[in-house]
Scaffold this motif. Sequence first.
Motif, PDB file in Angstrom:
ATOM      1  N   PRO A 223      19.862 -27.989  69.846  1.00 25.09           N
ATOM      2  CA  PRO A 223      20.188 -26.706  69.326  1.00 25.09           C
ATOM      3  C   PRO A 223      20.354 -25.575  70.411  1.00 25.09           C
ATOM      4  O   PRO A 223      21.231 -24.492  70.185  1.00 25.09           O
ATOM      5  CB  PRO A 223      18.945 -26.403  68.290  1.00 25.09           C
ATOM      6  CG  PRO A 223      18.704 -27.686  67.930  1.00 25.09           C
ATOM      7  CD  PRO A 223      18.699 -28.629  69.122  1.00 25.09           C
ATOM      8  N   GLY A 224      19.602 -25.910  71.614  1.00 25.87           N
ATOM      9  CA  GLY A 224      19.671 -25.068  72.729  1.00 25.87           C
ATOM     10  C   GLY A 224      20.699 -25.089  73.690  1.00 25.87           C
ATOM     11  O   GLY A 224      21.006 -24.463  74.382  1.00 25.87           O
ATOM     12  N   ARG A 263      19.497 -22.922  65.081  1.00 24.06           N
ATOM     13  CA  ARG A 263      18.419 -22.590  66.232  1.00 24.06           C
ATOM     14  C   ARG A 263      17.305 -21.819  65.524  1.00 24.06           C
ATOM     15  O   ARG A 263      16.220 -21.944  65.986  1.00 24.06           O
ATOM     16  CB  ARG A 263      19.182 -21.737  67.230  1.00 24.06           C
ATOM     17  CG  ARG A 263      20.303 -22.590  67.982  1.00 24.06           C
ATOM     18  CD  ARG A 263      21.155 -21.492  68.763  1.00 24.06           C
ATOM     19  NE  ARG A 263      21.760 -22.271  69.839  1.00 24.06           N
ATOM     20  CZ  ARG A 263      22.634 -21.847  70.604  1.00 24.06           C
ATOM     21  NH1 ARG A 263      23.205 -20.536  70.596  1.00 24.06           N
ATOM     22  NH2 ARG A 263      23.362 -22.760  71.529  1.00 24.06           N
ATOM     23  N   ALA A 266      14.960 -24.315  64.077  1.00 22.85           N
ATOM     24  CA  ALA A 266      14.266 -25.163  65.119  1.00 22.85           C
ATOM     25  C   ALA A 266      13.213 -24.338  65.762  1.00 22.85           C
ATOM     26  O   ALA A 266      12.158 -24.737  66.092  1.00 22.85           O
ATOM     27  CB  ALA A 266      15.402 -25.601  66.528  1.00 22.85           C
ATOM     28  N   ALA A 267      13.455 -23.039  65.963  1.00 22.28           N
ATOM     29  CA  ALA A 267      12.562 -22.076  66.733  1.00 22.28           C
ATOM     30  C   ALA A 267      11.311 -21.806  65.722  1.00 22.28           C
ATOM     31  O   ALA A 267      10.267 -21.800  66.242  1.00 22.28           O
ATOM     32  CB  ALA A 267      13.386 -20.755  66.919  1.00 22.28           C
ATOM     33  N   ARG A 284      14.544 -22.300  74.982  1.00 21.53           N
ATOM     34  CA  ARG A 284      15.029 -23.882  74.915  1.00 21.53           C
ATOM     35  C   ARG A 284      15.698 -24.043  73.517  1.00 21.53           C
ATOM     36  O   ARG A 284      16.526 -24.998  73.575  1.00 21.53           O
ATOM     37  CB  ARG A 284      13.447 -24.562  74.461  1.00 21.53           C
ATOM     38  CG  ARG A 284      13.621 -25.895  74.100  1.00 21.53           C
ATOM     39  CD  ARG A 284      12.058 -26.389  74.636  1.00 21.53           C
ATOM     40  NE  ARG A 284      11.076 -25.939  73.840  1.00 21.53           N
ATOM     41  CZ  ARG A 284      10.851 -26.431  72.497  1.00 21.53           C
ATOM     42  NH1 ARG A 284      11.673 -27.534  71.925  1.00 21.53           N
ATOM     43  NH2 ARG A 284       9.714 -26.277  71.784  1.00 21.53           N
ATOM     44  N   HIS A 285      15.658 -22.821  72.686  1.00 21.45           N
ATOM     45  CA  HIS A 285      16.617 -23.068  71.738  1.00 21.45           C
ATOM     46  C   HIS A 285      17.755 -22.218  71.682  1.00 21.45           C
ATOM     47  O   HIS A 285      18.397 -21.585  70.544  1.00 21.45           O
ATOM     48  CB  HIS A 285      15.665 -22.627  70.281  1.00 21.45           C
ATOM     49  CG  HIS A 285      14.503 -23.732  70.308  1.00 21.45           C
ATOM     50  ND1 HIS A 285      13.285 -23.501  70.667  1.00 21.45           N
ATOM     51  CD2 HIS A 285      14.529 -24.973  69.366  1.00 21.45           C
ATOM     52  CE1 HIS A 285      12.471 -24.561  70.342  1.00 21.45           C
ATOM     53  NE2 HIS A 285      13.340 -25.402  69.669  1.00 21.45           N
TER      54      HIS A 285
END
Length: 346
Positions: A223-224, A263, A266-267, A284-285
């Motif tokens: 995603p990042g 994203r 995921a975060a 990172r995301h």
Amino acid sequence: MTEHRVVFVVFDGFQPLDLTGPHEVFHGAGGYACEVVATRAGPVRSVSGLFVHAGHGVADLDPAGTDTLVVVGGEGVDRAREDAALVSWVAAAAAGARRVASVCSGVFLLAAAGLLDGRRVTTHWAREEQLAREHPEVRVDCDPIFLRDGRVWTSAGVTAGMDLALALVEDDRGRQVAHAVARQLVLFLRRPGGQSQFSVALWSRQPATDPVRAAVTAIHADPGARHDIASLAAHAGLSPRHLQRRFTAELGVPPAAYVERVRVEAARRALTEGDEPVEAIARRHGFATAETLRRTFHRRLGVPPSEYRARFRSTAEPAGALLVHPVHPVHPVHPVQPVPEEGEPV
């Protein structure tokens, strides 16, 4: 070890998994005495036609002594909350219970019993507007899969009841016991309460063609990473304009919006499952800076990342892969003992 008395409330038209899922979690943990109560003792028909036997009717079961009261959901809850005898019994049992819980639309029965005034609760997303409209005294938040507000626990639909039950077991017996139960039931241990009901698999359509599927796969794989339209078009083997048009037609949202939602999800997981600083999670995301992540969270979720983490932080170990190799057979489920968390075979 003193047994905790768990009383499940059912009614005609209840959702069977709202009962059997949490019931198996408590049984697998050991140390719980589970009972089922309905308006009358005897067979109770679920919404799918499955009958269960209620061992007690409200007229013959003393509501005192209930440790954990669990009200299940189902289409029949709208009739059940008009059953004065059942609602009165729920209110009486809840008055002396250590904690009260509902699965899915069972929250409507708790509200009818006057147990939710001023509390923050969740339910199945499909009934969010109805609950908020009919009970303005309740703060409704249908994003998380379960919530705790004091001694009242509420959960989203069906399988979320098992997540709730695992959280209750963890609250009583610790995460090792909850982990062992999840392993025996071949469950994903454990979705934190803050996990959204609207995960990518639920809110998005599936790609219909290979080029769009390739772009979607690239987004989920990392995603990042850089996912502008030119990069995604390269994965798809299409021109940027052609991908933009086909992606939106197949998935119902344009690529940029899809990338942002992936994203954010995921975060959210990273915030609830570990101690990584918000700045590192943002980079990172794919959010570049913590401020960008903060603005995105405010826009989409109404809270900053730090508050989201404080509200939904899981006390269990970080979620891992789906567990598909239980150590013991899962039928029947026997009470389990804590198992080592590090280095154990799964």
